[in-house]
Design a protein around this motif. Sequence first.
Motif, short mmCIF file in Angstrom:
data_model
loop_
_atom_site.label_atom_id
_atom_site.label_comp_id
_atom_site.label_asym_id
_atom_site.label_seq_id
_atom_site.Cartn_x
_atom_site.Cartn_y
_atom_site.Cartn_z
N GLN A 198 -7.08 12.01 -3.93
CA GLN A 198 -5.81 11.71 -2.93
C GLN A 198 -4.68 11.14 -3.55
OE1 GLN A 198 -8.18 9.04 -0.42
NE2 GLN A 198 -8.72 10.87 0.70
N MET A 199 -4.76 10.40 -4.97
CA MET A 199 -3.58 10.01 -5.26
C MET A 199 -2.74 10.97 -6.10
SD MET A 199 -4.35 6.31 -6.87
CE MET A 199 -5.96 6.28 -7.60
N GLY A 200 -3.29 12.22 -6.28
CA GLY A 200 -2.57 13.32 -6.86
C GLY A 200 -1.53 13.86 -5.96
N ARG A 201 -1.71 13.71 -4.77
CA ARG A 201 -0.66 14.23 -3.52
C ARG A 201 0.26 13.25 -3.35
NH1 ARG A 201 -4.85 14.95 0.51
NH2 ARG A 201 -6.43 15.03 -1.04
N PRO A 202 1.40 13.64 -3.11
CA PRO A 202 2.70 12.65 -2.60
C PRO A 202 2.22 11.93 -1.55
CG PRO A 202 3.58 14.90 -3.12
CD PRO A 202 2.02 15.08 -3.11
N SER A 203 2.75 10.70 -1.34
CA SER A 203 2.52 10.10 -0.01
C SER A 203 4.09 9.72 0.62
CB SER A 203 1.88 8.74 -0.52
OG SER A 203 2.75 7.74 -1.23
N VAL A 204 3.85 9.36 1.82
CA VAL A 204 5.08 8.98 2.55
C VAL A 204 5.61 7.74 2.15
CG1 VAL A 204 6.14 8.45 4.83
CG2 VAL A 204 4.63 10.52 4.46
N ILE A 205 6.94 7.44 1.96
CA ILE A 205 7.19 6.12 1.30
C ILE A 205 7.33 5.16 2.57
CG2 ILE A 205 9.32 4.88 0.47
CD1 ILE A 205 7.90 6.88 -1.30
N SER A 206 6.65 3.85 2.38
CA SER A 206 6.70 3.05 3.30
C SER A 206 8.06 2.78 4.26
CB SER A 206 6.29 1.42 3.04
OG SER A 206 7.01 0.76 2.35
N LYS A 207 7.89 2.15 5.46
CA LYS A 207 9.42 2.14 6.14
C LYS A 207 9.94 1.13 5.54
CE LYS A 207 7.57 -0.88 9.65
NZ LYS A 207 7.53 -1.23 11.33
N HIS A 208 9.31 0.00 4.94
CA HIS A 208 10.36 -1.09 4.38
C HIS A 208 11.02 -0.63 3.21
CE1 HIS A 208 7.87 -3.58 6.96
NE2 HIS A 208 6.71 -3.06 6.46
N ASP A 209 10.52 0.43 2.40
CA ASP A 209 11.49 0.95 1.28
C ASP A 209 12.27 2.02 1.56
OD1 ASP A 209 9.99 -1.09 -0.66
OD2 ASP A 209 8.44 0.23 -0.66
N GLN A 210 12.17 2.49 2.64
CA GLN A 210 12.87 3.63 2.99
C GLN A 210 14.49 3.55 2.96
OE1 GLN A 210 11.66 5.90 6.60
NE2 GLN A 210 9.91 6.33 5.55
N PRO A 211 15.07 2.53 3.61
CA PRO A 211 16.26 2.20 3.65
C PRO A 211 16.91 2.17 2.01
CG PRO A 211 15.41 0.57 5.20
CD PRO A 211 14.38 1.32 4.45
N SER B 237 -1.63 5.33 -9.49
CA SER B 237 -2.48 6.44 -9.98
C SER B 237 -2.43 7.01 -11.34
CB SER B 237 -1.59 7.55 -8.97
OG SER B 237 -0.28 7.80 -9.53
N THR B 238 -1.80 6.08 -12.34
CA THR B 238 -1.47 6.45 -13.77
C THR B 238 -2.79 6.12 -14.69
OG1 THR B 238 -0.15 4.93 -13.92
CG2 THR B 238 0.62 6.89 -13.39
N HIS B 239 -3.02 4.86 -14.58
CA HIS B 239 -3.90 4.07 -15.56
C HIS B 239 -5.18 3.32 -14.90
CE1 HIS B 239 -1.83 0.47 -15.17
NE2 HIS B 239 -0.77 0.92 -15.56
N ILE B 240 -6.05 2.85 -15.75
CA ILE B 240 -7.09 2.28 -15.01
C ILE B 240 -7.93 3.04 -13.92
CG2 ILE B 240 -8.19 0.12 -14.46
CD1 ILE B 240 -5.36 -1.24 -15.03
N LEU B 241 -8.18 4.31 -14.61
CA LEU B 241 -8.89 5.31 -13.50
C LEU B 241 -10.26 5.21 -13.70
CD1 LEU B 241 -6.30 8.19 -14.33
CD2 LEU B 241 -6.13 6.45 -12.15
N GLU B 242 -10.99 4.76 -14.57
CA GLU B 242 -12.29 4.74 -14.42
C GLU B 242 -13.02 4.09 -13.46
OE1 GLU B 242 -14.35 3.32 -17.97
OE2 GLU B 242 -12.95 4.75 -19.57
N LYS B 243 -12.60 3.02 -12.80
CA LYS B 243 -13.13 2.28 -11.96
C LYS B 243 -12.86 2.89 -10.65
CE LYS B 243 -11.06 -1.40 -12.90
NZ LYS B 243 -10.31 -2.88 -13.06
#
Length: 67
Positions: free
Chosen positions: A43-56, A29-35
């Motif tokens: 939508q990328m400005g809002r927080p997202s839920v961390i995937s279940k694989h990264d949660q532990p 969500s931070t660079h290469i935003l032109e495309k």
Amino acid sequence: MPKMKTHSGAKKRFKVTAGGKLRGRRAFSTHILEKKSPKRKRQMGRPSVISKHDQPRVRELLGAKRS
């Protein structure tokens, strides 16, 4: 044994919701935003839920007890 300290970087980047889910900043969500479309960028400005694989790993950094 001494207490485990909360990871300073993790506590700034992740929040645990009331329901126990982990929320954090969305990737790509931070660079290469032109495309990327305006809808996608918005939508990328809002927080997202961390995937279940990264949660532990994130829970451990935030000081959650191992079960």
